[in-house]
Design an enzyme around this catalytic site. Structure first.
Site, PDB file in Angstrom:
ATOM      1  CD  GLU A 108      -3.040  -1.108   2.167  1.00  0.00           C
ATOM      2  OE1 GLU A 108      -4.151  -1.576   1.894  1.00  0.00           O
ATOM      3  OE2 GLU A 108      -2.773  -0.594   3.280  1.00  0.00           O
ATOM      4  CD  GLU A 213      -4.261  -5.513   1.940  1.00  0.00           C
ATOM      5  OE1 GLU A 213      -5.047  -4.926   2.727  1.00  0.00           O
ATOM      6  OE2 GLU A 213      -3.029  -5.428   2.019  1.00  0.00           O
TER       7      GLU A 213
END
Length: 313
Positions: A108, A213
């Site tokens: 991320e 995710e």
């Protein structure tokens, strides 16, 4: 999760995503642990997807702390550290007989990684050149280890992803896959917007896209005394209740969005922590905050969404 690995395989799951921390305090998610786990999973036929956090702990948009071992490393030394560490880690998997399918350089990384050397965004946007130089070292190490391994850059969210990847490419960074996190509690409750943004990414970059995710609740109840991250009806997407059927409908809807992307660029969906069930008893305050977002009910039986996830081929 290993005791359930055959069940995952039977449901059609073909790839497992594993995080790696540089020097964690308790050896959890260490290279040694992950290599051992990957070896066992690989023997059962799963593809291995590695997620290098380049930190000793969790890395995400709010924090990208350098490993303590690299605390004082900057410039050429830091670049070399990334390359050597990544290379040695991948060699450990190869030595163990594990073939790696996908490798993420960072987790991320909306704001870059290895802060503040590789930090970008806001007042740090002047740092994009340095971030690019660091990122390229990780990517180079992956391809040097095995040119068939696919590389990924991972962005948390849907909105803003187009601009982020555009800047990445303007920096001369070459990578294979776009990886996105999508959670309705942080990234918006409109699947129509998700569809629009995914189509924009697909058309603009013409690269394979994976939802790296995601998760959705099958209940708003709890099975231990640990505060759950999702527990309110206001956190849900309209039309998708926090029920077994609602979770399954969400999974199918997201799969459908991915399958409809242009030129078959939608590659797959990865459920975050599908096995993080309540495991310390009903009064535990240090159990699972994710228990109602897993793919197992409160009696540890597989939910229909697991089979739906495994049907994505």
């Amino acid at each position: 999760m290993l005791f359930r690995s055959q069940l995952f395989k039977d449901k059609g799951i073909n790839t497992v995503r594993l995080r790696i921390w540089h020097t964690p305090v308790d050896a959890h998610s260490s290279l040694l642990e992950v290599v051992d786990f990957a070896k066992q999973l690989s023997a059962k036929g799963f593809g291995i997807w590695l997620d290098f956090h380049y930190s000793d702990t969790w890395a995400d948009p709010s924090k990208q702390t350098k490993p303590a071992a690299w605390k004082n490393a900057t410039g050429t030394i830091l670049k070399d550290s990334i390359y050597q560490y990544t290379s040695k880690a991948l060699l450990a998997f190869k030595t163990a007989g594990v073939s790696i399918k996908i490798v993420q350089v960072g987790n991320e990384t909306n704001g870059g990684f290895l802060w503040n050397d590789g930090r970008v965004g806001g007042t740090y946007d002047v740092n994009w050149t340095n971030y690019a130089l660091l990122l390229k070292e990780g990517l180079r190490a992956i391809k040097d280890a095995d040119n068939t391994t696919k590389t990924m850059i991972h962005y948390a969210g849907i909105d803003g992803a187009d601009a982020h990847y555009n800047t990445v490419i303007q920096q001369g960074i070459s990578f294979d896959y776009i990886g996105l996190s999508y959670y309705m509690i942080w990234h918006g409750k409109s699947l129509d917007n998700v569809s629009t943004q995914l189509n924009t990414l697909s058309t603009h970059f013409q690269k394979p896209i994976l939802i790296a995710e995601t998760a959705y609740p099958f209940s708003l109840a709890w099975n231990d005394n640990t505060n759950n991250i999702v527990g309110l009806s206001s956190q849900l997407i309209t039309g998708y209740d926090a029920t077994v059927d609602g979770q399954n409908a969400y999974t199918k809807a997201l799969i459908d969005l991915m399958k409809k992307l242009p030129q078959q660029t939608g590659m797959g969906i990865c459920w975050w922590a599908p096995e993080w069930v309540s495991f310390r008893g009903p009064i535990a305050t240090n159990g699972s905050s994710w228990e109602n977002l897993t793919l197992f009910d409160f009696t540890n039986n597989a939910l229909p969404a697991l089979a739906s996830l495994g049907s994505y081929q």
